[in-house]
Design a protein around this motif. Structure first.
Motif, PDB file in Angstrom:
ATOM      1  N   LEU A  13       1.299  -1.147  -0.406  1.00  0.00           N
ATOM      2  CA  LEU A  13       0.026   0.217   0.005  1.00  0.00           C
ATOM      3  C   LEU A  13       0.835   0.956   0.234  1.00  0.00           C
ATOM      4  CD1 LEU A  13      -2.946   0.882   0.174  1.00  0.00           C
ATOM      5  CD2 LEU A  13      -2.585   0.842   3.046  1.00  0.00           C
ATOM      6  N   VAL A  14       2.124   1.363   1.091  1.00  0.00           N
ATOM      7  CA  VAL A  14       2.436   2.328   1.195  1.00  0.00           C
ATOM      8  C   VAL A  14       3.340   3.121  -0.567  1.00  0.00           C
ATOM      9  CG1 VAL A  14       5.314   3.686   1.789  1.00  0.00           C
ATOM     10  CG2 VAL A  14       2.858   2.376   3.301  1.00  0.00           C
ATOM     11  N   VAL A  15       4.419   1.758  -1.015  1.00  0.00           N
ATOM     12  CA  VAL A  15       4.709   1.287  -2.123  1.00  0.00           C
ATOM     13  C   VAL A  15       3.255   2.044  -3.613  1.00  0.00           C
ATOM     14  CG1 VAL A  15       6.520   0.294  -3.374  1.00  0.00           C
ATOM     15  CG2 VAL A  15       7.037   0.202  -1.466  1.00  0.00           C
ATOM     16  N   GLY A  16       1.998   1.437  -3.399  1.00  0.00           N
ATOM     17  CA  GLY A  16       1.502   1.596  -4.227  1.00  0.00           C
ATOM     18  C   GLY A  16       1.103   3.199  -4.829  1.00  0.00           C
ATOM     19  N   MET A  17       1.586   4.098  -2.568  1.00  0.00           N
ATOM     20  CA  MET A  17       0.585   5.076  -3.280  1.00  0.00           C
ATOM     21  C   MET A  17       1.935   6.009  -3.148  1.00  0.00           C
ATOM     22  SD  MET A  17      -0.821   5.264   0.736  1.00  0.00           S
ATOM     23  CE  MET A  17      -1.251   6.683   1.271  1.00  0.00           C
ATOM     24  N   LEU A  18       3.158   5.730  -3.057  1.00  0.00           N
ATOM     25  CA  LEU A  18       4.506   6.705  -3.164  1.00  0.00           C
ATOM     26  C   LEU A  18       4.769   6.824  -5.041  1.00  0.00           C
ATOM     27  CD1 LEU A  18       6.865   5.355  -0.910  1.00  0.00           C
ATOM     28  CD2 LEU A  18       6.078   7.852  -0.852  1.00  0.00           C
ATOM     29  N   LEU A  19       3.941   5.493  -5.890  1.00  0.00           N
ATOM     30  CA  LEU A  19       3.877   5.280  -6.891  1.00  0.00           C
ATOM     31  C   LEU A  19       3.463   6.431  -8.026  1.00  0.00           C
ATOM     32  CD1 LEU A  19       4.916   1.629  -7.804  1.00  0.00           C
ATOM     33  CD2 LEU A  19       6.705   3.572  -8.022  1.00  0.00           C
ATOM     34  N   VAL A 161      13.336  16.381  -7.126  1.00  0.00           N
ATOM     35  CA  VAL A 161      11.947  16.190  -6.055  1.00  0.00           C
ATOM     36  C   VAL A 161      11.415  14.625  -6.404  1.00  0.00           C
ATOM     37  CG1 VAL A 161       9.557  16.424  -4.883  1.00  0.00           C
ATOM     38  CG2 VAL A 161      11.400  18.495  -5.309  1.00  0.00           C
ATOM     39  N   VAL A 162      11.112  14.478  -7.575  1.00  0.00           N
ATOM     40  CA  VAL A 162      11.128  12.997  -8.033  1.00  0.00           C
ATOM     41  C   VAL A 162      11.873  11.783  -7.912  1.00  0.00           C
ATOM     42  CG1 VAL A 162      10.715  11.905 -10.527  1.00  0.00           C
ATOM     43  CG2 VAL A 162       9.805  14.017 -10.554  1.00  0.00           C
ATOM     44  N   ILE A 163      13.771  12.508  -8.426  1.00  0.00           N
ATOM     45  CA  ILE A 163      14.564  11.954  -7.975  1.00  0.00           C
ATOM     46  C   ILE A 163      14.425  11.041  -6.325  1.00  0.00           C
ATOM     47  CG2 ILE A 163      16.733  11.222  -7.910  1.00  0.00           C
ATOM     48  CD1 ILE A 163      17.414  13.069 -10.409  1.00  0.00           C
ATOM     49  N   GLY A 164      14.696  11.723  -5.742  1.00  0.00           N
ATOM     50  CA  GLY A 164      14.292  11.723  -4.139  1.00  0.00           C
ATOM     51  C   GLY A 164      13.104  10.840  -3.581  1.00  0.00           C
ATOM     52  N   ALA A 165      11.927  11.031  -4.538  1.00  0.00           N
ATOM     53  CA  ALA A 165      10.645  10.508  -4.416  1.00  0.00           C
ATOM     54  C   ALA A 165      10.688   9.012  -4.569  1.00  0.00           C
ATOM     55  CB  ALA A 165       9.256  10.571  -4.898  1.00  0.00           C
ATOM     56  N   LEU A 166      11.531   8.632  -5.841  1.00  0.00           N
ATOM     57  CA  LEU A 166      12.214   7.401  -5.667  1.00  0.00           C
ATOM     58  C   LEU A 166      13.055   6.862  -5.277  1.00  0.00           C
ATOM     59  CD1 LEU A 166      12.315   7.718 -10.004  1.00  0.00           C
ATOM     60  CD2 LEU A 166      10.940   6.496  -8.911  1.00  0.00           C
ATOM     61  N   GLY A 167      13.970   7.606  -4.655  1.00  0.00           N
ATOM     62  CA  GLY A 167      15.154   6.865  -3.644  1.00  0.00           C
ATOM     63  C   GLY A 167      14.186   6.636  -2.032  1.00  0.00           C
ATOM     64  N   LEU A 168      13.183   7.401  -1.721  1.00  0.00           N
ATOM     65  CA  LEU A 168      12.325   6.714  -0.916  1.00  0.00           C
ATOM     66  C   LEU A 168      11.245   5.806  -1.108  1.00  0.00           C
ATOM     67  CD1 LEU A 168      11.114   8.379   1.988  1.00  0.00           C
ATOM     68  CD2 LEU A 168       9.227   8.568   0.246  1.00  0.00           C
ATOM     69  N   SER A 171      13.656   2.557  -1.044  1.00  0.00           N
ATOM     70  CA  SER A 171      15.205   2.070   0.655  1.00  0.00           C
ATOM     71  C   SER A 171      13.026   1.577   1.489  1.00  0.00           C
ATOM     72  CB  SER A 171      14.631   3.938   1.076  1.00  0.00           C
ATOM     73  OG  SER A 171      15.251   4.587   0.993  1.00  0.00           O
ATOM     74  N   LEU A 172      11.569   2.057   1.098  1.00  0.00           N
ATOM     75  CA  LEU A 172      10.970   1.711   1.719  1.00  0.00           C
ATOM     76  C   LEU A 172      10.990   0.068   1.312  1.00  0.00           C
ATOM     77  CD1 LEU A 172       8.185   4.656   1.927  1.00  0.00           C
ATOM     78  CD2 LEU A 172      10.088   3.637   3.511  1.00  0.00           C
ATOM     79  N   ALA A 173      10.884   0.137   0.055  1.00  0.00           N
ATOM     80  CA  ALA A 173      11.086  -1.507  -0.543  1.00  0.00           C
ATOM     81  C   ALA A 173      12.551  -2.248   0.198  1.00  0.00           C
ATOM     82  CB  ALA A 173      11.152  -1.458  -2.308  1.00  0.00           C
ATOM     83  N   SER A 174      13.186  -1.690   0.643  1.00  0.00           N
ATOM     84  CA  SER A 174      14.475  -2.374   0.681  1.00  0.00           C
ATOM     85  C   SER A 174      14.245  -2.603   2.966  1.00  0.00           C
ATOM     86  CB  SER A 174      16.212  -0.814   1.056  1.00  0.00           C
ATOM     87  OG  SER A 174      16.155  -1.254  -0.307  1.00  0.00           O
ATOM     88  N   LEU A 175      13.485  -1.619   2.819  1.00  0.00           N
ATOM     89  CA  LEU A 175      13.152  -1.852   4.793  1.00  0.00           C
ATOM     90  C   LEU A 175      12.453  -3.066   5.203  1.00  0.00           C
ATOM     91  CD1 LEU A 175      13.827  -1.135   7.466  1.00  0.00           C
ATOM     92  CD2 LEU A 175      11.592   0.386   7.384  1.00  0.00           C
ATOM     93  N   SER A 176      11.384  -3.193   4.003  1.00  0.00           N
ATOM     94  CA  SER A 176      10.365  -3.750   4.213  1.00  0.00           C
ATOM     95  C   SER A 176      10.683  -5.665   3.968  1.00  0.00           C
ATOM     96  CB  SER A 176       9.482  -3.380   3.031  1.00  0.00           C
ATOM     97  OG  SER A 176       8.123  -2.432   2.637  1.00  0.00           O
ATOM     98  N   LEU A 177      12.087  -5.850   2.558  1.00  0.00           N
ATOM     99  CA  LEU A 177      12.487  -6.843   2.673  1.00  0.00           C
ATOM    100  C   LEU A 177      13.682  -7.222   4.248  1.00  0.00           C
ATOM    101  CD1 LEU A 177      13.500  -6.507  -1.305  1.00  0.00           C
ATOM    102  CD2 LEU A 177      11.784  -8.331  -0.587  1.00  0.00           C
ATOM    103  N   ILE A 178      14.306  -6.393   4.343  1.00  0.00           N
ATOM    104  CA  ILE A 178      14.912  -6.890   5.868  1.00  0.00           C
ATOM    105  C   ILE A 178      14.061  -7.254   6.549  1.00  0.00           C
ATOM    106  CG2 ILE A 178      15.614  -5.554   7.193  1.00  0.00           C
ATOM    107  CD1 ILE A 178      17.511  -3.288   4.875  1.00  0.00           C
ATOM    108  N   LEU A 179      12.932  -6.593   6.710  1.00  0.00           N
ATOM    109  CA  LEU A 179      11.898  -6.966   8.082  1.00  0.00           C
ATOM    110  C   LEU A 179      11.617  -8.338   7.848  1.00  0.00           C
ATOM    111  CD1 LEU A 179       9.745  -3.926   7.858  1.00  0.00           C
ATOM    112  CD2 LEU A 179      11.195  -4.926  10.541  1.00  0.00           C
ATOM    113  N   LEU A 180      10.817  -8.718   6.475  1.00  0.00           N
ATOM    114  CA  LEU A 180      10.743  -9.932   5.793  1.00  0.00           C
ATOM    115  C   LEU A 180      11.565 -11.026   6.626  1.00  0.00           C
ATOM    116  CD1 LEU A 180       8.979  -9.058   2.734  1.00  0.00           C
ATOM    117  CD2 LEU A 180       7.721 -10.150   5.544  1.00  0.00           C
TER     118      LEU A 180
END
Length: 302
Positions: A13-19, A161-168, A171-180
């Motif tokens: 959901l978070v990644v979809g909203m950011l996309l 700004v767009v590049i920063g959003a892509l980096g975010l 980062s969130l996707a990587s954090l999710s994989l680390i938690l998994l």
């Protein structure tokens, strides 16, 4: 203890909203670039028209055909209307609009042309007219460079700004994989090793860390089956039940592991474009290797 399903849905959901935000920002950037291109094109048309008028006036002054100056006044009035529309554009800064009003006086230029026909000292008036034309031409060239520079700077800032959003998002996707990996993959690897050990029934199952509820329920069910007494008369039934449970667990776990491995592989393949650090790339590789190793261990249980 939290649910794996809820964690995955929250991450999606978070990644979809950011996309979605990235798509909206991309659309706005496209519109902004188009609007600035229109402003630049309009300013270039004004500059071209003025240069044409200047050449015509110069030829008229050199040839002495003073009667042609009256027809040029109409062209200057049309050019002044174009310049007024440019001033009304919201993309032009207030400082630049004020400078356009102060420095570029096309109305005064039209008055000088009319006076050129009526005045006696035409040579002196011609010099003054040439100076006015040169001054307006220099200011128009300066404003053209300023407008192009402002457009380029604003578009580049928006791209940052767009590049920063892509980096975010990365980062969130990587954090999710680390938690998994910490709360799902690693406990499943430890669980598979303990299931294959010979003293499972005596020592029980110890995952040793916080895990998601699905893995905890699976470990508790396997531990309960392992602790049942063979003299209870239900050993054969329990064995079939355990085999069915393990088969279902293997299939379910393998399917989810394949999804996690594919997701991690996609992130790893786009590491260069996303500018991931070496630590993040190593963590993604650990997730891929650990998932493949767990899948292999679970396949042995079939």
């Amino acid at each position: 203890m939290y649910s794996l399903k809820r964690l995955i849905w929250l991450a999606f959901l978070v990644v979809g909203m950011l996309l979605t935000g990235i798509v909206l920002l991309g659309g706005y950037q496209y519109q902004l670039a188009g609007r600035y291109n229109n402003v630049i094109s309009q300013n270039e048309r004004i500059l071209f028209q003025f240069m044409t008028i200047r050449e015509t006036i110069t030829d008229t002054l050199v040839s002495g055909s003073w009667e042609r100056l009256e027809s040029i006044v109409g062209d200057i009035e049309k050019l002044n209307s174009e310049l007024s529309r440019l001033k009304e554009n919201k993309l032009i800064s207030a400082e630049l609009k004020l400078a356009l009003v102060d420095k570029i006086d096309l109305t005064g230029l039209a008055i000088l042309l009319r006076q050129q026909n009526n005045g006696a000292d035409k040579v002196a008036r011609s010099k003054k007219l040439q100076e006015r034309l040169r001054s307006i031409s220099d200011y128009l060239l300066q404003y053209d460079r300023i407008i192009v520079g402002q457009a380029r700077e604003r578009i580049v800032n928006f791209q940052m700004v767009v590049i920063g959003a892509l980096g975010l998002i990365i980062s969130l996707a990587s954090l999710s994989l680390i938690l998994l990996y910490r709360n799902t993959v690693s406990p499943l690897l430890r669980l598979s090793q303990q299931v294959l050990s010979s003293d499972l029934g005596a020592n029980g199952i110890d995952l040793g860390q916080q895990v998601v509820s699905e893995v905890a329920d699976l470990a508790a069910a396997i531990d309960q089956l392992a602790r049942r007494s063979p003299e209870s008369g239900q050993s054969e039934q329990n064995g079939r039940y355990a085999e069915a449970l393990l088969a279902e667990a293997v299939n379910e776990t393998t399917n989810r592991l394949n999804g996690m491995i594919n997701y991690a592989q996609l992130l790893y393949d786009s590491a260069d474009q996303a500018k991931l650090s070496e630590e993040q790339k190593d963590m993604l590789q650990k997730i891929i290797d650990g998932g493949a190793r767990i899948a292999g261990e679970w396949q042995k249980l079939k």
